[in-house]
Design a protein around this motif. Structure first.
Motif, PDB file in Angstrom:
ATOM      1  N   PHE A 112      36.895 -18.559 -32.315  1.00 41.77           N
ATOM      2  CA  PHE A 112      37.899 -19.525 -32.751  1.00 41.77           C
ATOM      3  C   PHE A 112      37.987 -19.517 -34.276  1.00 41.77           C
ATOM      4  O   PHE A 112      36.969 -19.667 -34.956  1.00 41.77           O
ATOM      5  CB  PHE A 112      37.536 -20.931 -32.268  1.00 41.77           C
ATOM      6  N   GLY A 113      39.198 -19.367 -34.799  1.00 40.87           N
ATOM      7  CA  GLY A 113      39.398 -19.377 -36.246  1.00 40.87           C
ATOM      8  C   GLY A 113      40.865 -19.607 -36.555  1.00 40.87           C
ATOM      9  O   GLY A 113      41.616 -20.091 -35.706  1.00 40.87           O
ATOM     10  N   TYR A 114      41.300 -19.228 -37.765  1.00 44.49           N
ATOM     11  CA  TYR A 114      42.723 -19.370 -38.089  1.00 44.49           C
ATOM     12  C   TYR A 114      43.136 -18.337 -39.126  1.00 44.49           C
ATOM     13  O   TYR A 114      42.325 -17.903 -39.953  1.00 44.49           O
ATOM     14  CB  TYR A 114      43.056 -20.782 -38.537  1.00 44.49           C
ATOM     15  N   SER A 115      44.384 -17.938 -39.090  1.00 44.99           N
ATOM     16  CA  SER A 115      44.841 -16.816 -39.907  1.00 44.99           C
ATOM     17  C   SER A 115      44.930 -17.142 -41.395  1.00 44.99           C
ATOM     18  O   SER A 115      44.847 -16.236 -42.234  1.00 44.99           O
ATOM     19  CB  SER A 115      46.210 -16.334 -39.414  1.00 44.99           C
ATOM     20  N   PHE A 116      45.099 -18.414 -41.766  1.00 42.39           N
ATOM     21  CA  PHE A 116      45.213 -18.799 -43.166  1.00 42.39           C
ATOM     22  C   PHE A 116      43.842 -19.009 -43.810  1.00 42.39           C
ATOM     23  O   PHE A 116      43.761 -19.397 -44.966  1.00 42.39           O
ATOM     24  CB  PHE A 116      46.054 -20.080 -43.299  1.00 42.39           C
ATOM     25  N   CYS A 117      42.798 -18.777 -43.078  1.00 43.99           N
ATOM     26  CA  CYS A 117      41.432 -18.925 -43.592  1.00 43.99           C
ATOM     27  C   CYS A 117      41.234 -17.964 -44.767  1.00 43.99           C
ATOM     28  O   CYS A 117      41.485 -16.763 -44.638  1.00 43.99           O
ATOM     29  CB  CYS A 117      40.430 -18.613 -42.482  1.00 43.99           C
ATOM     30  N   PRO A 118      40.783 -18.452 -45.919  1.00 42.75           N
ATOM     31  CA  PRO A 118      40.687 -17.596 -47.104  1.00 42.75           C
ATOM     32  C   PRO A 118      39.481 -16.667 -47.138  1.00 42.75           C
ATOM     33  O   PRO A 118      39.481 -15.690 -47.882  1.00 42.75           O
ATOM     34  CB  PRO A 118      40.620 -18.611 -48.253  1.00 42.75           C
ATOM     35  N   ASP A 119      38.461 -16.956 -46.354  1.00 41.16           N
ATOM     36  CA  ASP A 119      37.262 -16.115 -46.459  1.00 41.16           C
ATOM     37  C   ASP A 119      36.484 -15.946 -45.157  1.00 41.16           C
ATOM     38  O   ASP A 119      36.323 -14.821 -44.669  1.00 41.16           O
ATOM     39  CB  ASP A 119      36.312 -16.679 -47.529  1.00 41.16           C
ATOM     40  N   ALA A 120      36.024 -17.026 -44.558  1.00 47.20           N
ATOM     41  CA  ALA A 120      35.103 -16.934 -43.420  1.00 47.20           C
ATOM     42  C   ALA A 120      35.683 -16.169 -42.234  1.00 47.20           C
ATOM     43  O   ALA A 120      35.048 -15.239 -41.713  1.00 47.20           O
ATOM     44  CB  ALA A 120      34.677 -18.333 -42.980  1.00 47.20           C
ATOM     45  N   CYS A 121      36.867 -16.548 -41.794  1.00 48.49           N
ATOM     46  CA  CYS A 121      37.441 -15.906 -40.602  1.00 48.49           C
ATOM     47  C   CYS A 121      37.676 -14.406 -40.791  1.00 48.49           C
ATOM     48  O   CYS A 121      37.304 -13.615 -39.929  1.00 48.49           O
ATOM     49  CB  CYS A 121      38.737 -16.601 -40.187  1.00 48.49           C
ATOM     50  N   PRO A 122      38.307 -13.999 -41.893  1.00 54.06           N
ATOM     51  CA  PRO A 122      38.491 -12.553 -42.073  1.00 54.06           C
ATOM     52  C   PRO A 122      37.176 -11.786 -42.086  1.00 54.06           C
ATOM     53  O   PRO A 122      37.079 -10.694 -41.510  1.00 54.06           O
ATOM     54  CB  PRO A 122      39.204 -12.464 -43.430  1.00 54.06           C
ATOM     55  N   LEU A 123      36.160 -12.350 -42.735  1.00 53.53           N
ATOM     56  CA  LEU A 123      34.861 -11.674 -42.777  1.00 53.53           C
ATOM     57  C   LEU A 123      34.228 -11.611 -41.391  1.00 53.53           C
ATOM     58  O   LEU A 123      33.697 -10.563 -40.984  1.00 53.53           O
ATOM     59  CB  LEU A 123      33.930 -12.399 -43.753  1.00 53.53           C
ATOM     60  N   ASP A 124      34.265 -12.724 -40.676  1.00 55.50           N
ATOM     61  CA  ASP A 124      33.675 -12.768 -39.337  1.00 55.50           C
ATOM     62  C   ASP A 124      34.378 -11.803 -38.387  1.00 55.50           C
ATOM     63  O   ASP A 124      33.729 -11.039 -37.655  1.00 55.50           O
ATOM     64  CB  ASP A 124      33.774 -14.182 -38.755  1.00 55.50           C
ATOM     65  N   VAL A 125      35.698 -11.850 -38.387  1.00 49.45           N
ATOM     66  CA  VAL A 125      36.453 -11.011 -37.456  1.00 49.45           C
ATOM     67  C   VAL A 125      36.321  -9.539 -37.823  1.00 49.45           C
ATOM     68  O   VAL A 125      36.243  -8.671 -36.949  1.00 49.45           O
ATOM     69  CB  VAL A 125      37.939 -11.441 -37.410  1.00 49.45           C
ATOM     70  N   GLN A 126      36.287  -9.251 -39.110  1.00 51.05           N
ATOM     71  CA  GLN A 126      36.087  -7.866 -39.530  1.00 51.05           C
ATOM     72  C   GLN A 126      34.749  -7.337 -39.038  1.00 51.05           C
ATOM     73  O   GLN A 126      34.658  -6.237 -38.483  1.00 51.05           O
ATOM     74  CB  GLN A 126      36.155  -7.756 -41.050  1.00 51.05           C
ATOM     75  N   LYS A 127      33.679  -8.125 -39.229  1.00 52.59           N
ATOM     76  CA  LYS A 127      32.344  -7.719 -38.774  1.00 52.59           C
ATOM     77  C   LYS A 127      32.326  -7.572 -37.251  1.00 52.59           C
ATOM     78  O   LYS A 127      31.752  -6.609 -36.719  1.00 52.59           O
ATOM     79  CB  LYS A 127      31.328  -8.774 -39.221  1.00 52.59           C
ATOM     80  N   LEU A 128      32.956  -8.516 -36.585  1.00 49.00           N
ATOM     81  CA  LEU A 128      32.995  -8.492 -35.126  1.00 49.00           C
ATOM     82  C   LEU A 128      33.678  -7.235 -34.604  1.00 49.00           C
ATOM     83  O   LEU A 128      33.143  -6.541 -33.729  1.00 49.00           O
ATOM     84  CB  LEU A 128      33.726  -9.730 -34.613  1.00 49.00           C
ATOM     85  N   MET A 129      34.839  -6.921 -35.145  1.00 53.03           N
ATOM     86  CA  MET A 129      35.593  -5.787 -34.625  1.00 53.03           C
ATOM     87  C   MET A 129      35.044  -4.449 -35.104  1.00 53.03           C
ATOM     88  O   MET A 129      35.174  -3.440 -34.411  1.00 53.03           O
ATOM     89  CB  MET A 129      37.063  -5.931 -34.978  1.00 53.03           C
ATOM     90  N   GLN A 130      34.409  -4.421 -36.245  1.00 53.84           N
ATOM     91  CA  GLN A 130      33.707  -3.205 -36.660  1.00 53.84           C
ATOM     92  C   GLN A 130      32.563  -2.918 -35.699  1.00 53.84           C
ATOM     93  O   GLN A 130      32.339  -1.759 -35.304  1.00 53.84           O
ATOM     94  CB  GLN A 130      33.184  -3.355 -38.092  1.00 53.84           C
ATOM     95  N   GLY A 131      31.843  -3.978 -35.334  1.00 55.08           N
ATOM     96  CA  GLY A 131      30.765  -3.809 -34.369  1.00 55.08           C
ATOM     97  C   GLY A 131      31.288  -3.384 -33.017  1.00 55.08           C
ATOM     98  O   GLY A 131      30.713  -2.501 -32.360  1.00 55.08           O
ATOM     99  N   PHE A 132      32.388  -3.988 -32.594  1.00 59.72           N
ATOM    100  CA  PHE A 132      32.975  -3.621 -31.310  1.00 59.72           C
ATOM    101  C   PHE A 132      33.436  -2.165 -31.320  1.00 59.72           C
ATOM    102  O   PHE A 132      33.263  -1.443 -30.327  1.00 59.72           O
ATOM    103  CB  PHE A 132      34.148  -4.538 -30.979  1.00 59.72           C
ATOM    104  N   THR A 133      34.004  -1.712 -32.434  1.00 60.69           N
ATOM    105  CA  THR A 133      34.464  -0.325 -32.538  1.00 60.69           C
ATOM    106  C   THR A 133      33.297   0.649 -32.431  1.00 60.69           C
ATOM    107  O   THR A 133      33.399   1.696 -31.776  1.00 60.69           O
ATOM    108  CB  THR A 133      35.220  -0.107 -33.858  1.00 60.69           C
ATOM    109  N   LEU A 134      32.170   0.301 -33.054  1.00 61.72           N
ATOM    110  CA  LEU A 134      30.974   1.145 -32.931  1.00 61.72           C
ATOM    111  C   LEU A 134      30.527   1.218 -31.475  1.00 61.72           C
ATOM    112  O   LEU A 134      30.178   2.296 -30.969  1.00 61.72           O
ATOM    113  CB  LEU A 134      29.840   0.585 -33.797  1.00 61.72           C
TER     114      LEU A 134
END
Length: 217
Positions: A84-106
């Motif tokens: 759960f997050g939001y697209s206008f999030c300036p820092d936490a959400c982009p970092l979390d989702v990036q880490k999450l999907m990088q891990g998923f891609t691996l």
């Protein structure tokens, strides 16, 4: 043979277990039976999903980028990752989702057949600004496999409650906008929609991939 020395030197026994082991030895029974049972119980517990038996998760009805209704039950038979997050999030959400999907891609590269049975889901907690199109664009920026969902304030609140996700409107920004306070948790759910584990998005993509691999098959 010094049975007292053997019992006290065993590295896996608690004080109480050592005492019990000594009594067993005196009685002519296997010396480390109690310790072996303790080890077996600990190993079995370590092999169980950490969120097994919790009440996290449940049915929701939200919409995707095309405005199509998506329900949690639509993914029956598949593993699910829910954040759960939001697209206008300036820092936490982009970092979390990036880490999450990088891990998923691996994980996907290592286990493509299993990964095909895993659905990553991003649910907006800011439906006022996150329209279907906006949340769809946000999700697509991280991975074509990430499904972005939003909905009415009531539908989002109902979904968040099922997943014990906290959120609230936060401080106003200089441009007249606002931030959202929210919890930051990526849940891994099983094929029946039940919780398995929390993915370590505060660590490395490799750690995320390893945790997904640990509980899926």
């Amino acid at each position: 043979m010094n049975r007292r020395a053997m019992a006290s030197d065993h590295p896996f026994c608690s004080k109480a277990a050592r005492g019990a082991a000594l009594l067993l030895a005196v009685a002519g029974l296997p010396l480390f039976a109690g310790c072996d049972r303790q080890q077996s119980t600990a190993v079995a517990a370590a092999q169980r999903p950490p969120l097994e038996g919790s009440t996290i998760g449940g049915e929701f009805a939200l919409v995707d980028k095309n405005g199509k209704t998506v329900r949690y039950s639509d993914f029956a038979g598949k593993y699910r990752i829910v954040y759960f997050g939001y697209s206008f999030c300036p820092d936490a959400c982009p970092l979390d989702v990036q880490k999450l999907m990088q891990g998923f891609t691996l994980f996907e590269k290592a286990e493509p057949k299993v990964a095909a049975q895993v659905q990553p889901i991003f649910i907006s907690i800011d439906p006022e600004r996150d329209t279907p199109a906006v949340v769809g664009q946000f999700a697509a920026a991280f991975s074509p496999r990430l499904l972005g969902l939003t909905g009415s304030p009531e539908a989002v609140a109902a979904a968040a409650k099922k997943f014990a996700a906290y959120y609230a409107k936060g401080e106003t920004t200089p441009g007249g906008g606002y931030l959202m306070d929210h919890s930051r948790t990526a849940f891994l759910m099983d094929r029946d929609g039940k919780p398995l584990a929390i993915l370590p998005i505060d660590q490395s993509p490799q750690a995320v991939a390893a945790e997904i691999a640990r509980w899926t098959h």
